[in-house]
Each structure stands twice: as structure tokens, then as C-alpha cells.
Design a protein around this motif. Structure first.
Motif, short mmCIF file in Angstrom:
data_model
loop_
_atom_site.label_atom_id
_atom_site.label_comp_id
_atom_site.label_asym_id
_atom_site.label_seq_id
_atom_site.Cartn_x
_atom_site.Cartn_y
_atom_site.Cartn_z
N THR A 187 13.52 -40.51 19.67
CA THR A 187 12.45 -40.94 19.69
C THR A 187 12.20 -42.10 19.18
O THR A 187 11.40 -42.56 19.88
CB THR A 187 11.55 -40.26 19.22
OG1 THR A 187 12.03 -38.40 19.25
CG2 THR A 187 10.50 -39.63 18.80
N ASN B 43 6.49 -41.85 13.55
CA ASN B 43 8.49 -41.37 14.14
C ASN B 43 9.20 -42.46 13.73
O ASN B 43 10.94 -41.21 13.12
CB ASN B 43 8.37 -42.11 15.52
CG ASN B 43 7.87 -41.23 16.55
OD1 ASN B 43 7.73 -40.94 16.42
ND2 ASN B 43 7.21 -42.51 17.78
N GLN C 235 14.43 -36.35 8.27
CA GLN C 235 15.77 -36.12 8.70
C GLN C 235 16.56 -36.02 8.19
O GLN C 235 17.24 -35.26 7.94
CB GLN C 235 15.28 -35.42 9.95
CG GLN C 235 14.29 -34.94 11.55
CD GLN C 235 14.23 -33.34 10.74
OE1 GLN C 235 15.13 -32.54 10.27
NE2 GLN C 235 13.82 -32.82 11.14
N ALA D 229 9.20 -39.14 10.32
CA ALA D 229 9.81 -38.26 10.18
C ALA D 229 11.64 -38.60 10.89
O ALA D 229 12.00 -37.76 9.99
CB ALA D 229 9.45 -37.58 11.89
N LEU D 230 12.14 -39.84 11.03
CA LEU D 230 13.37 -39.68 11.17
C LEU D 230 14.68 -39.70 9.99
O LEU D 230 15.24 -39.19 9.18
CB LEU D 230 13.75 -41.22 12.04
CG LEU D 230 15.20 -41.89 12.19
CD1 LEU D 230 16.33 -40.41 12.90
CD2 LEU D 230 15.00 -43.10 12.43
N GLN E 157 15.31 -37.37 16.62
CA GLN E 157 14.16 -38.11 16.09
C GLN E 157 15.35 -39.62 16.37
O GLN E 157 14.18 -40.41 16.75
CB GLN E 157 14.23 -37.70 14.67
CG GLN E 157 12.47 -38.60 14.18
CD GLN E 157 11.88 -38.28 14.62
OE1 GLN E 157 12.30 -36.38 15.45
NE2 GLN E 157 11.30 -39.04 15.07
N ARG F 256 18.94 -32.55 14.73
CA ARG F 256 17.23 -33.00 15.16
C ARG F 256 17.53 -34.52 14.80
O ARG F 256 16.45 -35.23 15.06
CB ARG F 256 16.85 -31.81 13.65
CG ARG F 256 16.55 -30.86 14.49
CD ARG F 256 15.53 -29.50 12.96
NE ARG F 256 17.00 -29.67 12.26
CZ ARG F 256 17.40 -28.46 12.34
NH1 ARG F 256 17.42 -27.30 12.94
NH2 ARG F 256 17.93 -27.95 11.17
#
Length: 716
Positions: free
Chosen positions: A216, A169, A176, A172-173, A213, A209
Motif C-alpha cells: 500500500t 499509510n 504493523q 500504519a506500516l 501494508q 498484514r
């Protein structure tokens, strides 16, 4: 290796499906494959990110709910009217239970899916073929066995690899954040007639987005640390928590705006300083992407020297412009220096990410718990949805009635095998019109692809062992693609069902046309329900979303200025105000994206809505710049004018938000904010540099007020 997390998930699924398939072959119980596979699938759909202890508790609750649903369906299946009424009722109740939180939403949704899987498994020609010798309740038992097997495998996997989801996670952050920084760099392009409005709109959508994230990652950390991390945090979790706080600070600095970049482009057109700003931001975006890759591959991250050289070149370019002593450039140069300080701090944060446990810890590292902590809090959340304008209540009613209509259609077309109508309706009927129509098209296309692929593979591989391997592979493909490539996921699950049916009965060809027809009927029912049953058009709630965003911006501004006298402090109150402002801005962006997919007749707010999104996001950029320089605010002399201007700006924003929320006319401008803004502009050269964004905040109030008035005018 970029899909490392997805493939780890796929490996877990392949172990679950492959072991069940092997066991059924060994025991000569292929008739049990469908029910066991469907139990595994529905258990995996109920899975949410959690620690192994939390996942074990969730598994126990899930299995209890699954047992009640499966045995209840078994008892009611011979009474079509009773089954239909029960299905409609518990679909409504379970959908509303999703208001209590993500874990409850996943379990509730999986329970509705399990009800239909139970009915499908009991249909003649499916798992029921082998049920005679196993007892009347074999199908629910097999479904629960499959669900329990995957659940225990998931708990064990989580205990063995507790940090993997957090690391994925975080990767992914930062990925982004890298995309956001590269897009932000495009605003510095000093080219005439560039479409800045379009780029700002793309930036607002990308920011949504990033915010999603961030949330999340926060939930992933909270699941393992609790709201107040104690001193006994292991080194890996401490590293991840510090990386999360670093990402928060990078986001605030990346989203900040110190000036109107198009004015810089006009004023400094013959200088390369903006290109150098663009280059620094682009390199920082690339560094975030490399950090994401390093997290995925579990490799060390080191910032490169190119970014440091680019920063030195930018400072040299600004010094050269300052040496020209052009009076018209002075204000722009002050803003450029503030921007350089911001970018330098961003560089420092990227450097800290290389050794996230070496820096100073936050004074307040606690995380805000948005979950209900008691049954009373959960009920309060559900009760708040019990009014006609609540989107969740409308979706619950719409979905329940759509399933009821699907049951009627099933009775008219294929009372025995027509449960795929209900299943299609359940999967494609989403809370918004645009998402539903998109899912309808994807579902039909994926089903066609899956049926064609199944027909071809049955011809190419007539042997049952080869088909068994393909079935397991299709199940793995479904799970690793279901959140991002729905067409592929639908094709995979269609192929899995087709091959499972062939393993059981030896005649899957008879399933092809009925499955396609059922999919089309179910999709048509979902689309009709979206149009006819309490359609939740985004334009009707746009005023509430704008009010929420403006009110959150006001609270963020007040929290920034509360540190005016005390200095920078990233405590929970400040981080919560900042996150609420970004969440509200992201919610507005998401709603407008959905609004643009709705019928033209209900899109009358689209133009003013897009303008409000641009104004809201630009205001948030200015607030972020003000917040990014909190460490400088208290170092100079007291500036009562700046404090007064900030107070007036926050008051004006709250008045606009309240007027929109209560559908009252937006109060007329009394001129105080404009007067303070003018006075602030006249004295801005004597104020500290960090107050420059405050002037931009004040100047943003009048365009925002005019846009709110237009929104109210269009709603009359």
C-alpha cells in the motif's frame, strides 16, 4: 489522534453531504437529496489514493462511465427484461475490468453500484417524487452532480494535503511492524513445552498484514513519484520514500531467523540470554509503534536510551557465556552474535528514521510499476483471466448470475422497490466463500441495527432539521467505518437511507420491513450463488499458491547469492525478488485463512496446507537472515561449498515448484542436497557467520519436499 486519517476522510465526506443537504433545504428541493447523496457515496467508493493530477484524470474517466451507466439505466428501466440482461452483462464486463488494476477495479465496481442507485432513485416515492418538474432525465443528472461535487472536493483536498495519505499509510506500516516484532519476541521465550508452531502460524499471518501494508505504501509513493524518482523531489516526499526503504530493511531483519529457537531454549535454558533477546525485540517493536504515532501526530521521533541499554546487556550476556568456554555452546553463540549484529542494524535503522533525509540515499531508489502502462498491457491482464480456473472469471460469472437471480426475486416480491435485493447481493457476494458468509452475517446484523436505530431516532427527533443533521452524521460514520467495521457501516448507511426517505416522503416507517426482507433475500441469494455457481474452493488452487511461494523463494535465494562476490546492494532487482517472496508467502497465508472457513467436505488439504505455510514461512525467515548479512558475505575468503549448496537448494526449490504447478510428481531426492548440507554442517565452523542460515535452508528442503508429496497424495 490515532484515527486522524479516518477523521480527515470523515471531514471531507461531511462537507460534501452537509453542503448538499443545506443547499436542498435552502432551495426547498428535499426531493433531490436521495439522488445527490447516492451520487456522492458512489463517487467516494470509486476513489483511490492518488496525486491530485491522477485523481483528476480518474474523476474524468469515472464521470464518463457514470454518465453512460446512469442514462443507460434510465433508458432501460421501463423494459425489465432489457434492464436485467444489461445489468448481468455489464456486471460481468466491469468485474473483469478489475484485472487491469486497483483504480479500474474501483471505478468498475462503482459503476455497477451506480446502476442500482439509479434504479433505486427512480423508484416511486424516492427522488422521482420531485422529478416531474425537473425533466425526464433529472435522476441521472442529480447522481452525476453529486458524484462530480465530491470528486472535485476530493481533488482539491488532495492538492491542499498531498502528503497526508502517504504519511498515514507509513504510520500504519510501522504500526504493523511493531506488532510483528513483538510477536517475534515471543519465539525467544525459553520455556519448555511452548507451542512454537502456533506462534509461528500467528507470525506468518501477521507477516501477511505487514506485506500488504508495504504494498500500500509503495503504491501511494508511486502515485506521486513515478517509477524513477527524479532529483526534484520535495523534502517531504524524500523523507517518506526513505522511511519506506527503512521499513523494508526493518522487515527483512525482523523476519529473519538465525537458528531454531526451541533448540536454543533447551541448550541455554539456565541462561537469561534469550530473555534479553526477547526484551530487545520487544523494545524495538515499541519503538516502531512510537514512530507510527509520531508520523500520525507530525511530531519528531527519537529512539529512547532503554533500547541501547538492553542491547548492551545482551552483548554482556553473550560475552559471559563465551567466557565459560563450553564446546556445546559455540555454534549457538555464533548464531547469537549474528542475531546481535542484525538487531544492532535494526536499531541503526530506527535511529535513521528519526532523520530520514540525513542518511545516504539508495543507489537505485526506483519503484517497480505493477500497473499496465498501455491499453495492450491492460488487455493482456484481462485476457489472462479468461479461462475457467481463473478466480476473477468465476467471481464475475457468479456475481452476474446472482444479480440475475436477484432481479427475478425482485419481480416476484416487489417489482417497484425491490432493488435493495440486488444491492445486498452485490455488496455481500465476495470472491471467497468464507468472506461471503461473514459479510452476509454482518450485512443482516447491521441492517437490523440500522432499522431499529432509525425507528428510535424518528420517534425521538420528529423534526426534519434534526433528522437532516443525523443523516449527514450517518453518512460520515458509514465512510469512516466501511473498511474495518462493516456492521457499523451497514447500520449507518441503512439509517441514512431511512432518514433520506423520510425527508422526501415523510413516511419512512413503510420502508422498515421491506428493507429487512430485501436484505435477507439478497443475502440468501449471494450465499446460494457462492455454493452453487463455480465455487472457487481454496483447496483446489493450493498447489499453485505453494508452487508460487517456493518458486519465489528460489529466486530470492539466487538474488542473495548473486551479491556474494560484489557485496550488499539494495537495487531494484533485489528488492523486487524479496518483495515477490513475501507477497507469495502472504498469498498462501491468506488462502489458508479462507480455506479454514470453507465447508468441512472441501477442507481436506487444511492440515498439510498449514504445515506447508509453516515450512514456507520458516524458509523465508532463513533466507531473510541470509539476505540481512549480505554486507558480510564477500568480506571473507571464497567458499565454493556454500555457493554450490545455495545453487543446489535453489535448483531443488524450482523443481518442486514446477512439479506442483504442472501437477507432475515431485522429483525424488537424488541425495545431492542432503550430501551438500551434511558437508556444509561439518564445515560450518570454518565458514563465515552469515552462512549459518544457509545450512538451515538446506535442512529445510527435505521436510518441504515431504509436505509437497503429501499435498499431491491428498489431491489424487
Amino acid at each position: 489522534m490515532r484515527a486522524q486519517g479516518a477523521w480527515a476522510y470523515g471531514l471531507r465526506i461531511s462537507i460534501a453531504l452537509g453542503s448538499v443537504m443545506a443547499l436542498c433545504w435552502w432551495q426547498d428541493r428535499l426531493s433531490s437529496v436521495i439522488a445527490l447523496f447516492l451520487g456522492i457515496i458512489v463517487s467516494a467508493l470509486a476513489e483511490t489514493d492518488d496525486s491530485w493530477r491522477g485523481r483528476l484524470r480518474a474523476l474524468a474517466a469515472t464521470l464518463v462511465c457514470f454518465a453512460l451507466v446512469a442514462f443507460g439505466v434510465q433508458a432501460l428501466l421501463r423494459q425489465p427484461l432489457g434492464f436485467a440482461l444489461a445489468l448481468v452483462l455489464f456486471t460481468f464486463v466491469f468485474t473483469l475490468l478489475g484485472a487491469a488494476g486497483e483504480r479500474y477495479r474501483a471505478i468498475a465496481s462503482a459503476c455497477v453500484i451506480l446502476a442500482l442507485y439509479t434504479a433505486i432513485s427512480m423508484a416511486p416515492g424516492a427522488a422521482h417524487v420531485g422529478a416531474a418538474h425537473a425533466g425526464a432525465w433529472s435522476v441521472p443528472v442529480l447522481l452525476l452532480a453529486g458524484a462530480a461535487w465530491y470528486g472535485l472536493l476530493s481533488v482539491g483536498w488532495c492538492a491542499l494535503f498531498p502528503h497526508a495519505p502517504v504519511r498515514e499509510n507509513l504510520a500504519a506500516l510501522f504500526e504493523q511492524l511493531g506488532a510483528y516484532l513483538r510477536l517475534k519476541a515471543s519465539l525467544f521465550e525459553p520455556v519448555r513445552a511452548v507451542d512454537l508452531e502456533r506462534r509461528r502460524m500467528a507470525l506468518a499471518q501477521t507477516n501477511g498484514r505487514v506485506v500488504a501494508q508495504l504494498n500500500t505504501v509503495k503504491e501511494s509513493l508511486f502515485n506521486r513519484l513515478g517509477p524513477k524518482p527524479g532529483p526534484a523531489i520535495d523534502g517531504e516526499m524524500l523523507r517518506h520514500m526513505n522511511l519506506y526503504f527503512i521499513a523494508q530493511d526493518i522487515h527483512e531483519r525482523a523476519s529473519s531467523s538465525h537458528y531454531r529457537y526451541n533448540e536454543w531454549a533447551q541448550l541455554l535454558f539456565h541462561s537469561d540470554v534469550l530473555y534479553r533477546c526477547q526484551r530487545v525485540l520487544g523494545l524495538q517493536g515499541a519503538a516502531c509503534t512510537r514512530l507510527a504515532e509520531a508520523l500520525r501526530l507530525r511530531q519528531p521521533f527519537m529512539p529512547d536510551a532503554e533500547g541501547a541499554r538492553a542491547m548492551e546487556d545482551l552483548r554482556a550476556a553473550i560475552d559471559y557465556l563465551a567466557a565459560q568456554q563450553q564446546p556445546a555452546w559455540q555454534r549457538a553463540l555464533r548464531s547469537l552474535r549474528a542475531l546481535v549484529r542484525n538487531l544492532s542494524t535494526l536499531d541503526a535503522q530506527l535511529a535513521a528514521a528519526a532523520h530520514p533525509t540525513a542518511g545516504a540515499a539508495l543507489a537505485d531508489p526506483s519503484l517497480f510499476n505493477r500497473r499496465p502502462r498501455t491499453l495492450a498491457e491492460a488487455w493482456t491482464r484481462i485476457r489472462l483471466q479468461l479461462h475457467p480456473s481463473a478466480p476473477l472469471l468465476r467471481h464475475a460469472l457468479r456475481l452476474s448470475l446472482a444479480l440475475g437471480a436477484g432481479f427475478v426475486a425482485m419481480q416476484l416480491t416487489d417489482p417497484v422497490h425491490g432493488y435493495w435485493i440486488l444491492l445486498t447481493t452485490l455488496f455481500v457476494c465476495l470472491p471467497t466463500y468464507g468472506a461471503t458468509l461473514q459479510r452476509v452475517a454482518q450485512r443482516i446484523l447491521g441492517t437490523v441495527i440500522g432499522l431499529v436505530a432509525g425507528w428510535a431516532l424518528l420517534r425521538l427527533f420528529p423534526g426534519l432539521p434534526e433528522q437532516a443533521l443525523i443523516t449527514v452524521a450517518a453518512g460520515v460514520l458509514f465512510f469512516i467505518t466501511r473498511t474495518r467495521r462493516y456492521v457499523t457501516a451497514t447500520a449507518a448507511i441503512t439509517l441514512l437511507v431511512l432518514l433520506c426517505f423520510h425527508q422526501t416522503t415523510g413516511d419512512a416507517y413503510a420502508l422498515i420491513w421491506p428493507r429487512l426482507l430485501d436484505t435477507v433475500i439478497g443475502a440468501a441469494i449471494a450465499a446460494a450463488a457462492m455454493l452453487l455457481v463455480l465455487p472457487d474452493w481454496q483447496g483446489r488452487r493450493l498447489h499453485l499458491l505453494v508452487a508460487q511461494a517456493i518458486g519465489a523463494h528460489a529466486a530470492y535465494l539466487r538474488e542473495i547469492m548473486s551479491q556474494y562476490a560484489s557485496g550488499k546492494d539494495d537495487d531494484l532487482d533485489y528488492r523486487l525478488a524479496r518483495r515477490n517472496a513475501h507477497n507469495a508467502d502472504a498469498a498462501l497465508s491468506t488462502a489458508l485463512s479462507q480455506l479454514l472457513l470453507e465447508p468441512r467436505a472441501v477442507r481436506r488439504h487444511a492440515r498439510v496446507g498449514m504445515q506447508l505455510l509453516l515450512l514456507s514461512h520458516t524458509l523465508l525467515n532463513y533466507l531473510s537472515a541470509l539476505g540481512a548479512h549480505r554486507d558480510k558475505l564477500f568480506q571473507g575468503e571464497s567458499h565454493p561449498l556454500a555457493v554450490q549448496a545455495a545453487q543446489q537448494a535453489a535448483d531443488s526449490l524450482e523443481q518442486m515448484a514446477q512439479a506442483l504447478k504442472t501437477r507432475q510428481p515431485v522429483p525424488a531426492d537424488d541425495g545431492r542436497a542432503a550430501a551438500l548440507g551434511l558437508e556444509l554442517e561439518q564445515q560450518i565452523d570454518t565458514l563465515a557467520d552469515p552462512f549459518s542460515p544457509l545450512l538451515l535452508v538446506c535442512q529445510q528442503l527435505e521436510p518441504l519436499r515431504e509436505a509437497c508429496l503429501r499435498l499431491q497424495g491428498e489431491g489424487e
